[in-house]
Motif scaffolding. Structure first.
Motif, PDB file in Angstrom:
ATOM      1  N   GLU A  26      30.432 -79.672  22.748  1.00  0.00           N
ATOM      2  CA  GLU A  26      29.227 -79.464  23.543  1.00  0.00           C
ATOM      3  C   GLU A  26      28.604 -78.102  23.241  1.00  0.00           C
ATOM      4  O   GLU A  26      27.387 -78.000  23.036  1.00  0.00           O
ATOM      5  CB  GLU A  26      29.566 -79.569  25.032  1.00  0.00           C
ATOM      6  CG  GLU A  26      28.367 -79.462  25.940  1.00  0.00           C
ATOM      7  CD  GLU A  26      28.743 -79.604  27.408  1.00  0.00           C
ATOM      8  OE1 GLU A  26      27.954 -79.139  28.236  1.00  0.00           O
ATOM      9  OE2 GLU A  26      29.817 -80.163  27.715  1.00  0.00           O
ATOM     10  N   ILE A  27      29.417 -77.062  23.183  1.00  0.00           N
ATOM     11  CA  ILE A  27      28.908 -75.724  22.903  1.00  0.00           C
ATOM     12  C   ILE A  27      28.347 -75.659  21.488  1.00  0.00           C
ATOM     13  O   ILE A  27      27.284 -75.070  21.261  1.00  0.00           O
ATOM     14  CB  ILE A  27      30.003 -74.659  23.127  1.00  0.00           C
ATOM     15  CG1 ILE A  27      30.323 -74.554  24.617  1.00  0.00           C
ATOM     16  CG2 ILE A  27      29.582 -73.303  22.576  1.00  0.00           C
ATOM     17  CD1 ILE A  27      31.542 -73.709  24.916  1.00  0.00           C
ATOM     18  N   ALA A  28      29.042 -76.251  20.536  1.00  0.00           N
ATOM     19  CA  ALA A  28      28.559 -76.256  19.154  1.00  0.00           C
ATOM     20  C   ALA A  28      27.215 -76.965  19.064  1.00  0.00           C
ATOM     21  O   ALA A  28      26.330 -76.544  18.311  1.00  0.00           O
ATOM     22  CB  ALA A  28      29.580 -76.927  18.236  1.00  0.00           C
ATOM     23  N   GLY A  29      27.047 -78.033  19.819  1.00  0.00           N
ATOM     24  CA  GLY A  29      25.786 -78.755  19.829  1.00  0.00           C
ATOM     25  C   GLY A  29      24.656 -77.950  20.423  1.00  0.00           C
ATOM     26  O   GLY A  29      23.483 -78.178  20.127  1.00  0.00           O
ATOM     27  N   ARG A  30      24.986 -76.992  21.259  1.00  0.00           N
ATOM     28  CA  ARG A  30      23.975 -76.126  21.888  1.00  0.00           C
ATOM     29  C   ARG A  30      23.844 -74.799  21.141  1.00  0.00           C
ATOM     30  O   ARG A  30      23.290 -73.848  21.668  1.00  0.00           O
ATOM     31  CB  ARG A  30      24.349 -75.847  23.338  1.00  0.00           C
ATOM     32  CG  ARG A  30      24.343 -77.068  24.207  1.00  0.00           C
ATOM     33  CD  ARG A  30      24.877 -76.684  25.571  1.00  0.00           C
ATOM     34  NE  ARG A  30      24.976 -77.854  26.412  1.00  0.00           N
ATOM     35  CZ  ARG A  30      24.510 -77.894  27.648  1.00  0.00           C
ATOM     36  NH1 ARG A  30      23.946 -76.847  28.178  1.00  0.00           N
ATOM     37  NH2 ARG A  30      24.644 -78.984  28.359  1.00  0.00           N
ATOM     38  N   LYS A  31      24.434 -74.711  19.973  1.00  0.00           N
ATOM     39  CA  LYS A  31      24.374 -73.500  19.148  1.00  0.00           C
ATOM     40  C   LYS A  31      24.920 -72.270  19.878  1.00  0.00           C
ATOM     41  O   LYS A  31      24.342 -71.200  19.850  1.00  0.00           O
ATOM     42  CB  LYS A  31      22.947 -73.234  18.673  1.00  0.00           C
ATOM     43  CG  LYS A  31      22.311 -74.389  17.963  1.00  0.00           C
ATOM     44  CD  LYS A  31      22.568 -74.300  16.497  1.00  0.00           C
ATOM     45  CE  LYS A  31      21.712 -75.333  15.791  1.00  0.00           C
ATOM     46  NZ  LYS A  31      22.398 -76.259  15.023  1.00  0.00           N
ATOM     47  N   GLY A  32      26.031 -72.454  20.589  1.00  0.00           N
ATOM     48  CA  GLY A  32      26.712 -71.337  21.239  1.00  0.00           C
ATOM     49  C   GLY A  32      26.286 -71.070  22.667  1.00  0.00           C
ATOM     50  O   GLY A  32      26.911 -70.281  23.357  1.00  0.00           O
ATOM     51  N   GLU A  33      25.217 -71.712  23.111  1.00  0.00           N
ATOM     52  CA  GLU A  33      24.776 -71.517  24.503  1.00  0.00           C
ATOM     53  C   GLU A  33      25.793 -72.176  25.424  1.00  0.00           C
ATOM     54  O   GLU A  33      26.110 -73.353  25.273  1.00  0.00           O
ATOM     55  CB  GLU A  33      23.407 -72.162  24.691  1.00  0.00           C
ATOM     56  CG  GLU A  33      22.873 -72.036  26.098  1.00  0.00           C
ATOM     57  CD  GLU A  33      21.556 -72.783  26.253  1.00  0.00           C
ATOM     58  OE1 GLU A  33      21.405 -73.446  27.295  1.00  0.00           O
ATOM     59  OE2 GLU A  33      20.724 -72.724  25.339  1.00  0.00           O
ATOM     60  N   LEU A  34      26.302 -71.418  26.366  1.00  0.00           N
ATOM     61  CA  LEU A  34      27.318 -71.956  27.259  1.00  0.00           C
ATOM     62  C   LEU A  34      26.723 -73.026  28.166  1.00  0.00           C
ATOM     63  O   LEU A  34      25.590 -72.887  28.635  1.00  0.00           O
ATOM     64  CB  LEU A  34      27.953 -70.842  28.086  1.00  0.00           C
ATOM     65  CG  LEU A  34      28.740 -69.811  27.269  1.00  0.00           C
ATOM     66  CD1 LEU A  34      29.281 -68.717  28.175  1.00  0.00           C
ATOM     67  CD2 LEU A  34      29.872 -70.478  26.511  1.00  0.00           C
ATOM     68  N   PRO A  35      27.492 -74.081  28.435  1.00  0.00           N
ATOM     69  CA  PRO A  35      26.951 -75.203  29.209  1.00  0.00           C
ATOM     70  C   PRO A  35      26.926 -74.971  30.710  1.00  0.00           C
ATOM     71  O   PRO A  35      26.600 -75.856  31.458  1.00  0.00           O
ATOM     72  CB  PRO A  35      27.907 -76.345  28.853  1.00  0.00           C
ATOM     73  CG  PRO A  35      29.194 -75.666  28.529  1.00  0.00           C
ATOM     74  CD  PRO A  35      28.805 -74.354  27.904  1.00  0.00           C
ATOM     75  N   HIS A  36      27.305 -73.789  31.178  1.00  0.00           N
ATOM     76  CA  HIS A  36      27.340 -73.525  32.612  1.00  0.00           C
ATOM     77  C   HIS A  36      26.267 -72.505  32.990  1.00  0.00           C
ATOM     78  O   HIS A  36      25.675 -71.848  32.130  1.00  0.00           O
ATOM     79  CB  HIS A  36      28.719 -73.042  33.059  1.00  0.00           C
ATOM     80  CG  HIS A  36      29.215 -71.876  32.257  1.00  0.00           C
ATOM     81  ND1 HIS A  36      28.728 -70.620  32.427  1.00  0.00           N
ATOM     82  CD2 HIS A  36      30.141 -71.805  31.266  1.00  0.00           C
ATOM     83  CE1 HIS A  36      29.332 -69.790  31.577  1.00  0.00           C
ATOM     84  NE2 HIS A  36      30.186 -70.479  30.867  1.00  0.00           N
TER      85      HIS A  36
END
Length: 160
Positions: free
Chosen positions: A145-155
């Motif tokens: 999930e984090i890799a898919g967001r380019k490092g943006e934390l999902p919380h």
């Protein structure tokens, strides 16, 4: 925000470091350690596995797998054969020397596991294994999930 001084991560880290050291000591005479025993057993259990599949199976990068397999090959425990359709792919197999070492590695691993879980009942061991499996799966999913967001934390941002 108050942080816990001791977390599950601290205990996991301690277990990992001690486990690595244990395998290094237990397998020293065989010129392998904790870094290679995992790969030796995977190759035994999946004869003909490719380097890429070995990396995927263990969640390792290709460089780590390559170094471990080179070490095992240099010690005479494994060899690679090229794929008939794609010569870039190599399949891994144990030599007779490697097969002879496998039983010892299982014994060493089983002893360590028994030592770590001594004092736990069967039901506790099963719950522990289930919890560790779930945590491992969660860690893989979170990283994807984090890799898919380019490092943006999902919380949410803890400051905001």
């Amino acid at each position: 925000m108050k942080h816990q001084p001791i977390t599950v991560l601290r205990y996991i880290s301690l277990l990992q470091r001690n486990t690595q050291r244990y395998f290094d000591l237990a397998l020293e005479r065989d010129n392998i350690g904790g870094g290679q025993q995992f790969f030796l057993l995977c190759i035994f259990e999946q004869d003909g596995v490719s380097l890429l599949d070995l990396a995927r199976f263990g969640g390792f990068d290709k460089g780590t797998v390559t170094r471990a397999v080179q070490k095992l090959g240099g010690e005479g425990y494994v060899y690679a054969t090229p794929d008939e359709q794609d010569k870039r792919v190599h399949h891994l197999h144990l030599t007779d020397k490697g097969r002879a070492l496998v039983e010892r590695v299982y014994t060493v691993r089983d002893y360590w596991t028994a030592s770590l879980t001594s004092g736990l009942g069967e039901a506790e061991r099963e719950r522990l294994l289930a919890a560790l499996r779930a945590m491992s799966e969660h860690s893989c999913n979170t990283l994807k999930e984090i890799a898919g967001r380019k490092g943006e934390l999902p919380h949410a941002d803890p400051a905001g």
